[in-house]
Design a protein around this motif. Structure first.
Motif, mmCIF file in Angstrom:
data_model
loop_
_atom_site.group_PDB
_atom_site.id
_atom_site.type_symbol
_atom_site.label_atom_id
_atom_site.label_comp_id
_atom_site.label_asym_id
_atom_site.label_seq_id
_atom_site.Cartn_x
_atom_site.Cartn_y
_atom_site.Cartn_z
ATOM 1 N N GLN A 5 0.859 -1.184 0.000
ATOM 2 C CA GLN A 5 0.000 0.000 0.000
ATOM 3 C C GLN A 5 0.893 1.232 0.000
ATOM 4 O OE1 GLN A 5 -2.327 1.189 3.567
ATOM 5 N NE2 GLN A 5 -4.073 0.780 2.225
ATOM 6 N N GLU A 7 0.793 5.544 -0.282
ATOM 7 C CA GLU A 7 -0.005 6.763 -0.217
ATOM 8 C C GLU A 7 0.909 7.965 -0.392
ATOM 9 O OE1 GLU A 7 -2.570 7.182 3.179
ATOM 10 O OE2 GLU A 7 -2.615 5.021 3.500
ATOM 11 N N LYS A 17 -0.914 9.639 -13.520
ATOM 12 C CA LYS A 17 -1.436 8.402 -14.123
ATOM 13 C C LYS A 17 -0.648 8.024 -15.365
ATOM 14 C CE LYS A 17 -4.719 5.170 -14.338
ATOM 15 N NZ LYS A 17 -4.343 4.319 -15.428
ATOM 16 N N PHE A 20 2.421 6.372 -14.078
ATOM 17 C CA PHE A 20 2.065 5.049 -13.552
ATOM 18 C C PHE A 20 1.873 4.064 -14.692
ATOM 19 C CE2 PHE A 20 -1.015 1.861 -12.186
ATOM 20 C CZ PHE A 20 -0.482 1.446 -10.966
ATOM 21 N N HIS A 35 -4.031 -4.586 -8.978
ATOM 22 C CA HIS A 35 -3.783 -3.293 -8.352
ATOM 23 C C HIS A 35 -5.059 -2.471 -8.317
ATOM 24 C CE1 HIS A 35 -3.364 -1.851 -12.555
ATOM 25 N NE2 HIS A 35 -3.747 -0.697 -12.056
ATOM 26 N N ARG A 36 -5.072 -1.509 -7.392
ATOM 27 C CA ARG A 36 -6.161 -0.555 -7.252
ATOM 28 C C ARG A 36 -5.565 0.824 -7.029
ATOM 29 N NH1 ARG A 36 -6.602 -4.922 -5.019
ATOM 30 N NH2 ARG A 36 -5.804 -4.334 -2.978
ATOM 31 N N ILE A 37 -6.196 1.821 -7.615
ATOM 32 C CA ILE A 37 -5.824 3.217 -7.397
ATOM 33 C C ILE A 37 -7.058 3.904 -6.829
ATOM 34 C CG2 ILE A 37 -5.119 5.386 -8.477
ATOM 35 C CD1 ILE A 37 -3.905 3.629 -10.762
ATOM 36 N N ILE A 47 -3.349 10.181 -3.451
ATOM 37 C CA ILE A 47 -3.721 8.874 -3.982
ATOM 38 C C ILE A 47 -3.303 7.768 -3.023
ATOM 39 C CG2 ILE A 47 -3.646 9.494 -6.429
ATOM 40 C CD1 ILE A 47 -0.907 7.926 -6.385
ATOM 41 N N VAL A 49 -2.416 3.705 -3.621
ATOM 42 C CA VAL A 49 -2.211 2.627 -4.595
ATOM 43 C C VAL A 49 -2.007 1.341 -3.817
ATOM 44 C CG1 VAL A 49 -0.739 1.750 -6.446
ATOM 45 C CG2 VAL A 49 -1.130 4.210 -6.225
ATOM 46 N N GLU A 50 -2.696 0.290 -4.234
ATOM 47 C CA GLU A 50 -2.527 -1.022 -3.622
ATOM 48 C C GLU A 50 -2.109 -2.000 -4.709
ATOM 49 O OE1 GLU A 50 -5.521 -1.053 0.068
ATOM 50 O OE2 GLU A 50 -6.503 -1.031 -1.893
ATOM 51 N N LEU A 51 -0.962 -2.634 -4.488
ATOM 52 C CA LEU A 51 -0.410 -3.602 -5.424
ATOM 53 C C LEU A 51 -0.414 -4.965 -4.740
ATOM 54 C CD1 LEU A 51 2.692 -1.480 -6.497
ATOM 55 C CD2 LEU A 51 0.519 -1.673 -7.709
#
Length: 93
Positions: A5, A7, A17, A20, A35-37, A47, A49-51
């Motif tokens: 995670q 931030e 973006k 990214f 992944h989620r943004i 932002i 971001v979760e990878l």
């Protein structure tokens, strides 16, 4: 499953973006399986971001690569504002 995670503040989401999407650390080859943004509804300049990874060592290595090759380069992270806050989470249920 493990999640890296990340931030941090950004100056421009569109510019961030694009950087990214250029994927300077090759997420797929680094073991990222999803992944989620996300952005807070009241702060368009921040932002999360979760990878996701199957292995802890993959998350640790990608974090090291981000620190060494991306976050210290204005070309690789042109819209980064401030120091990223990170943690590695383990799915617990």
């Amino acid at each position: 499953m493990y999640t890296l995670q990340i931030e941090h503040g950004i100056t421009d989401f569109g510019l961030w973006k694009q950087a990214f999407d250029r994927d300077p650390v090759d997420r797929a080859a680094s073991g990222v399986v999803g992944h989620r943004i996300s952005r807070p509804v009241n702060d368009s300049h921040y932002i999360v971001v979760e990878l996701d990874f199957n292995e802890l060592n993959q998350a640790q290595q990608l974090l090291a690569n981000l620190q060494a090759r991306v976050w210290n380069s204005s070309a690789a992270s042109p819209a980064l504002h401030g120091a990223p806050q990170t943690r590695i989470l383990e799915t617990a249920g």
